[in-house]
Design a protein around this motif. Structure first.
Motif, PDB file in Angstrom:
ATOM      1  N   ASP A   5       0.846  -1.196   0.000  1.00 19.91           N
ATOM      2  CA  ASP A   5       0.000   0.000   0.000  1.00 19.91           C
ATOM      3  C   ASP A   5       0.879   1.242   0.000  1.00 19.91           C
ATOM      4  OD1 ASP A   5      -2.576   1.440   0.311  1.00 19.91           O
ATOM      5  OD2 ASP A   5      -1.709   1.973   2.250  1.00 19.91           O
ATOM      6  N   LEU A   6       0.618   2.147  -0.912  1.00 18.31           N
ATOM      7  CA  LEU A   6       1.441   3.352  -1.042  1.00 18.31           C
ATOM      8  C   LEU A   6       1.374   4.215   0.204  1.00 18.31           C
ATOM      9  CD1 LEU A   6       3.165   5.316  -2.758  1.00 18.31           C
ATOM     10  CD2 LEU A   6       1.024   6.276  -3.611  1.00 18.31           C
ATOM     11  N   ASP A   7       0.174   4.384   0.779  1.00 19.67           N
ATOM     12  CA  ASP A   7       0.038   5.227   1.965  1.00 19.67           C
ATOM     13  C   ASP A   7       0.826   4.666   3.138  1.00 19.67           C
ATOM     14  OD1 ASP A   7      -1.616   6.955   0.609  1.00 19.67           O
ATOM     15  OD2 ASP A   7      -3.458   5.916   1.205  1.00 19.67           O
ATOM     16  N   THR A   8       0.870   3.338   3.268  1.00 23.00           N
ATOM     17  CA  THR A   8       1.654   2.728   4.349  1.00 23.00           C
ATOM     18  C   THR A   8       3.136   3.026   4.186  1.00 23.00           C
ATOM     19  OG1 THR A   8       0.034   0.932   4.527  1.00 23.00           O
ATOM     20  CG2 THR A   8       2.207   0.547   5.481  1.00 23.00           C
ATOM     21  N   VAL A   9       3.630   2.916   2.956  1.00 25.74           N
ATOM     22  CA  VAL A   9       5.042   3.190   2.702  1.00 25.74           C
ATOM     23  C   VAL A   9       5.365   4.658   2.969  1.00 25.74           C
ATOM     24  CG1 VAL A   9       6.845   3.205   0.938  1.00 25.74           C
ATOM     25  CG2 VAL A   9       5.219   1.310   1.030  1.00 25.74           C
ATOM     26  N   LEU A  10       4.516   5.567   2.490  1.00 25.94           N
ATOM     27  CA  LEU A  10       4.780   6.998   2.666  1.00 25.94           C
ATOM     28  C   LEU A  10       4.687   7.409   4.136  1.00 25.94           C
ATOM     29  CD1 LEU A  10       2.921   8.556  -0.409  1.00 25.94           C
ATOM     30  CD2 LEU A  10       5.344   8.050  -0.147  1.00 25.94           C
ATOM     31  N   ASN A  11       3.728   6.856   4.875  1.00 26.52           N
ATOM     32  CA  ASN A  11       3.605   7.188   6.300  1.00 26.52           C
ATOM     33  C   ASN A  11       4.838   6.740   7.072  1.00 26.52           C
ATOM     34  OD1 ASN A  11       1.093   8.390   6.025  1.00 26.52           O
ATOM     35  ND2 ASN A  11      -0.028   6.476   6.398  1.00 26.52           N
ATOM     36  N   ASN A  12       5.321   5.539   6.811  1.00 29.49           N
ATOM     37  CA  ASN A  12       6.536   5.070   7.483  1.00 29.49           C
ATOM     38  C   ASN A  12       7.752   5.889   7.081  1.00 29.49           C
ATOM     39  OD1 ASN A  12       6.233   2.289   9.100  1.00 29.49           O
ATOM     40  ND2 ASN A  12       4.746   2.293   7.411  1.00 29.49           N
ATOM     41  N   LEU A  13       7.786   6.322   5.838  1.00 30.52           N
ATOM     42  CA  LEU A  13       8.916   7.119   5.378  1.00 30.52           C
ATOM     43  C   LEU A  13       8.912   8.504   6.013  1.00 30.52           C
ATOM     44  CD1 LEU A  13      11.342   7.215   3.461  1.00 30.52           C
ATOM     45  CD2 LEU A  13       9.800   8.016   1.664  1.00 30.52           C
ATOM     46  N   VAL A  14       7.732   9.106   6.119  1.00 28.90           N
ATOM     47  CA  VAL A  14       7.628  10.453   6.693  1.00 28.90           C
ATOM     48  C   VAL A  14       7.854  10.438   8.196  1.00 28.90           C
ATOM     49  CG1 VAL A  14       6.014  12.354   7.120  1.00 28.90           C
ATOM     50  CG2 VAL A  14       6.136  11.321   4.852  1.00 28.90           C
ATOM     51  N   ASN A  15       7.336   9.428   8.878  1.00 28.71           N
ATOM     52  CA  ASN A  15       7.416   9.384  10.339  1.00 28.71           C
ATOM     53  C   ASN A  15       8.745   8.847  10.857  1.00 28.71           C
ATOM     54  OD1 ASN A  15       4.775  10.363  10.567  1.00 28.71           O
ATOM     55  ND2 ASN A  15       3.905   8.301  10.427  1.00 28.71           N
ATOM     56  N   SER A  16       9.584   8.343   9.988  1.00 27.64           N
ATOM     57  CA  SER A  16      10.900   7.862  10.404  1.00 27.64           C
ATOM     58  C   SER A  16      11.961   8.870   9.983  1.00 27.64           C
ATOM     59  CB  SER A  16      11.196   6.494   9.773  1.00 27.64           C
ATOM     60  OG  SER A  16      11.312   6.617   8.364  1.00 27.64           O
ATOM     61  N   ASP A  17      13.173   8.627  10.412  1.00 31.83           N
ATOM     62  CA  ASP A  17      14.287   9.504  10.040  1.00 31.83           C
ATOM     63  C   ASP A  17      15.164   8.860   8.975  1.00 31.83           C
ATOM     64  OD1 ASP A  17      15.147   7.504  11.651  1.00 31.83           O
ATOM     65  OD2 ASP A  17      16.492   8.741  12.881  1.00 31.83           O
ATOM     66  N   CYS A  18      14.553   8.038   8.107  1.00 32.96           N
ATOM     67  CA  CYS A  18      15.302   7.355   7.052  1.00 32.96           C
ATOM     68  C   CYS A  18      15.753   8.363   5.986  1.00 32.96           C
ATOM     69  CB  CYS A  18      14.451   6.268   6.404  1.00 32.96           C
ATOM     70  SG  CYS A  18      14.077   4.889   7.498  1.00 32.96           S
TER      71      CYS A  18
END
Length: 465
Positions: free
Chosen positions: A157-170
């Motif tokens: 799911d695109l939203d799952t990937v983007l949320n994890n990317l935004v909320n992390s410091d990757c």
């Protein structure tokens, strides 16, 4: 009843081309936009509730002279061949598209890249939609790429990937692969043209805003091009193809597009049980010394970007058994061979009208350098006359239609590579040889080079016809 009619009214069907992304109201065998055949796919387009036209701050026009210069930060990956193809490393905030056939080693390369960047202090989000976390971890253990800074996310799911990317410091994100990713904003299936295009655009928007470097893995079609519309190649910063044969241990990395470097560089890897290994001595892969003194074999010096290397050009001529002579070539432009054969017949008086001619570039190399012309002509003449090339000689020159030898770029670098590998000299155009110094041998036309470079020893019968 009115609600059902309203929903049905919002949906419409379009036929979208898999190659260019163009759409049409009805199906046709040929795309009306790019002319490709059998690429139109039906998709259901649903009109969902509209979103605001702008998100966040509104951009204002700025005079060009008032824009300050910003030098991009490059991250050295530690994988030498990948750094070469990318132009010296990964640019911070760049989006890179990696394409290749299934099983070629794209996921292995991305996992090794994640490990090397994690060792250098980067935090990597590895989003996998094709494998489970256990499978990715098992490969990481096998190739010694386990790192604490690599976060595995099994999601499509695109939203799952983007949320994890935004909320992390990757600072690095890897999508494996874009064809498995889907967005709930679209009703079409994952892997469709609209899904691939939309997901890529959203990833680019987030990565550019946060200066996150992204690597997007994509599959290739049966023609060898990246699956999905061509618009993806315009959206990303670089398009890199990972090539190779299934029965060979070596893999080639080429850049079809690179906004921050050259597209002529070539990277060579060897697939081992510990993963992909960079090959710095490319000539050792494309070259076999024991075949160098055989009739029909010529060692040719070519350039790929700024890298010189030697390849073995093989030719075979035999009396034709059909109504028309066969012309077959592997590893170079098939339209180039008939032109070179015409020069041999017209300018050198060599009768090839009753001969089948086969040309092969050993090792699976694909040549675009015009400096390989002399090697092809010399290999055909060597096979036709059954005379091998003089021992220790390599060649590099472009051939004109008048039979003249024309200069090539970076002749000095080619000569240096030749001498470093233990060959005695490099033959080419007289203009190149006059400026190169020791070890260079120059000729003004093709017939003189054939007479001088071929050995007087004949392997078996045959005269110059």
């Amino acid at each position: 009843m009115r609600l059902v009619r309203s929903i049905l009214a919002r949906k419409r069907t379009l036929f979208v081309c898999n190659e260019c992304g163009g759409d049409a109201a009805g199906w046709s065998g040929k795309c009306p936009h790019c002319g490709a055949w059998n690429t139109m796919v039906e998709e259901v387009i649903a009109k969902l509730p509209g979103k605001p036209l702008s998100h966040g701050l509104i951009s204002l026009p700025v005079p060009l002279t008032e824009i300050t210069e910003v030098s991009g930060e490059r991250l050295v990956t530690g994988i030498g061949e990948l750094d070469r193809v990318l132009g010296g490393g990964v640019l911070r905030g760049s989006v890179n598209l990696i394409g290749g056939e299934p099983g070629i080693g794209k996921s292995t390369l991305m996992l090794q890249l994640s490990s090397e960047l994690a060792r250098r202090g980067e935090k990597v989000l590895y989003a996998t939609g094709e494998e489970s976390p256990e499978q990715v971890a098992g490969r990481a253990r096998r190739i010694n790429s386990l790192q604490d800074n690599i976060i595995i996310l099994a999601a499509t799911d695109l939203d799952t990937v983007l949320n994890n990317l935004v909320n992390s410091d990757c600072t690095i994100v890897i999508i494996d692969s874009i064809q498995t990713l889907y967005s709930a904003d679209l009703s079409s299936a994952p892997g469709s043209v609209s899904q691939v295009r939309h997901c890529t655009a959203e990833l680019i928007r987030v990565c550019k805003a946060r200066r996150i470097s992204a690597f997007i893995v994509g599959h290739v079609t049966k023609t060898g091009s990246l699956a999905g519309p061509k618009v993806l190649e315009h959206l990303v910063d670089s398009v890199i193809y990972f090539e190779g044969e299934g029965d060979r241990l070596y893999r080639l990395l080429r850049a079809a597009k690179n906004r921050f470097g050259s597209t002529n560089e070539l990277g060579v890897f060897e697939m081992t049980k510990e993963g992909l290994k960079s090959i710095s001595e490319v000539s050792s892969y494309f070259l076999r010394r024991d075949d160098a003194c055989r009739a029909g074999t010529v060692i040719t010096a070519v350039m790929e970007g700024t890298r010189p290397f030697l390849v073995e050009v093989q030719a075979l001529t035999s009396t034709t058994r059909y109504g028309y002579p066969q012309r077959s070539v592997n590893g170079m432009d098939s339209r180039r061979l008939p032109m070179l054969l015409a020069v041999l017949e017209k300018r050198c008086g060599m009768d090839l009208g009753n001969q089948d001619v086969y040309v092969n570039v050993a090792g699976g190399a694909s040549l675009t350098d015009p400096g390989a012309d002399l090697g092809v002509c010399l290999a055909v003449a060597s096979s036709r006359l059954e005379k091998p090339v003089r021992e220790g000689i390599t060649v590099s020159s472009e051939i004109g239609l008048g039979g003249e030898l024309r200069p090539v770029t970076h002749f000095d670098l080619r000569l240096r590579e030749v001498l470093c590998l233990g060959f005695t000299g490099l033959a080419g155009a007289a203009e190149d040889a006059s400026n190169a110094g020791r070890g260079a041998e120059g000729f003004s036309n093709l017939i003189d080079s054939i007479g001088s470079l071929l050995s007087s020893r004949k392997e078996k019968g045959g005269d110059w016809l």
